[in-house]
Design an enzyme around this catalytic site. Structure first.
Site, mmCIF file in Angstrom:
data_model
loop_
_atom_site.group_PDB
_atom_site.id
_atom_site.type_symbol
_atom_site.label_atom_id
_atom_site.label_comp_id
_atom_site.label_asym_id
_atom_site.label_seq_id
_atom_site.Cartn_x
_atom_site.Cartn_y
_atom_site.Cartn_z
ATOM 1 N N SER A 76 0.816 -1.164 0.020
ATOM 2 C CA SER A 76 -0.071 0.000 -0.004
ATOM 3 C C SER A 76 0.916 1.516 -0.038
ATOM 4 C CB SER A 76 -0.517 0.133 0.955
ATOM 5 O OG SER A 76 -1.506 1.781 1.386
ATOM 6 N N TYR A 90 -3.222 -1.068 10.346
ATOM 7 C CA TYR A 90 -3.126 -1.894 8.695
ATOM 8 C C TYR A 90 -1.671 -1.506 7.757
ATOM 9 C CZ TYR A 90 -4.138 -0.934 3.324
ATOM 10 O OH TYR A 90 -4.640 -1.545 2.475
#
Length: 288
Positions: free
Chosen positions: A180, A193
């Site tokens: 990400s 996350y």
């Protein structure tokens, strides 16, 4: 889709559970239904996790158009969506194998690999894509349970599936992980996350070196804000409405806009790439 078009079409919306259901989103994510393949993956067998919706769905569709047989992993409650993907895959003249299950259980990883070998006799590509996120405004509100769930889904599962599949991979085969943009720039309300996505970066760079002598390539894609079911399933209405507006291109990306990176890494066109990351993030400049 322009920023203004997106803002007009994306009403306030949420979903009660993640990773969310694609058909309930407004507007629907744009998937690569018109993808024109060039047989870049002809005869290959690809395992794709989180393949029922979002980025995983787009990758499965593009890989099928490129001639790959698809082994799709997803959660049992996503069966309807997975079957839709399987229908598209088979319409491309290749086969689809559906293997539902929660990859936080290492036995599921072994089951996926076993079924893939039983059905196709080989595995050539592993796409570790499934993930969860739990936005929390204050760090102290992250519970040990949330922390462990996020790590179990986002990084432990990658370890389990990669370890199960590796004995069946050979020279020229490859592993692709979805990291990400947040691993590179951080995110104030997605700390656990983001930590898992950073772990993926380290995992890919290290495993690539470990497997280089076997000529098995390991790479990753770092999406920016992408319009997938995970967004309305984890953010509140206001966050969903403004999602992606701070990207340089002024909008969130669509799943179909990721597939070029995954096809490149999976195909012989990416044969001199290992330990690398392709950033598809709408214009965020990366410095590492």
């Amino acid at each position: 889709m322009s920023a203004n078009q997106y803002m007009k079409q994306a009403p306030r919306q949420t979903q009660s559970t993640q990773p969310g259901i694609e058909r309930e989103m407004t507007p629907l994510p744009t998937q690569p239904f018109d993808y024109k393949g060039a047989e870049q993956l002809k005869g290959k067998v690809a395992i794709i996790t989180g393949g029922d919706s979002g980025i995983g769905r787009a990758v499965a569709m593009a890989f099928a158009c490129e001639g790959a047989h698809i082994v799709l992993n997803y959660l049992e409650e996503e069966q309807r969506e997975a079957e839709e993907v399987a229908t598209f895959v088979r319409e491309q003249g290749v086969d689809a194998l559906l293997v539902p299950g929660d990859l936080t259980d290492p036995n599921v990883a072994s089951l996926i690999v076993t079924k893939a070998i039983e059905s196709f006799g080989e595995i050539n590509i592993v796409v570790n894509n499934a993930a969860v996120q739990y936005p929390v405004k204050h760090f102290l509100d992250i519970t040990p349970e949330q922390w462990h769930k996020t790590f179990a889904t986002n990084i432990d599962a990658i370890f389990y599936l990669t370890k199960a599949a590796l004995p069946h991979l050979k020279r020229g085969d490859n592993i692709i992980c979805t990291t990400s943009v947040n691993a590179y720039k951080g995110h104030s309300i997605l700390i656990d996350y983001t930590a898992t996505k950073g772990a993926i970066v380290g995992f890919v760079r290290s495993l690539a070196q470990n497997l280089a002598d076997q000529q098995i390539r390991v790479n990753m894609v770092a999406p920016g804000p992408i319009w997938t079911p995970l967004i309305p399933a984890t953010f509140n209405e206001e966050q969903v409405k403004s999602f992606g507006q701070d990207a340089a291109l002024g909008r969130p990306g669509q799943p179909e806009e990721l597939v070029g990176a995954y096809v490149l890494l999976a195909s012989n066109r990416g044969s001199y790439m290992t330990g690398q990351c392709i950033h598809v993030n709408g214009g965020t400049v990366m410095h590492s």
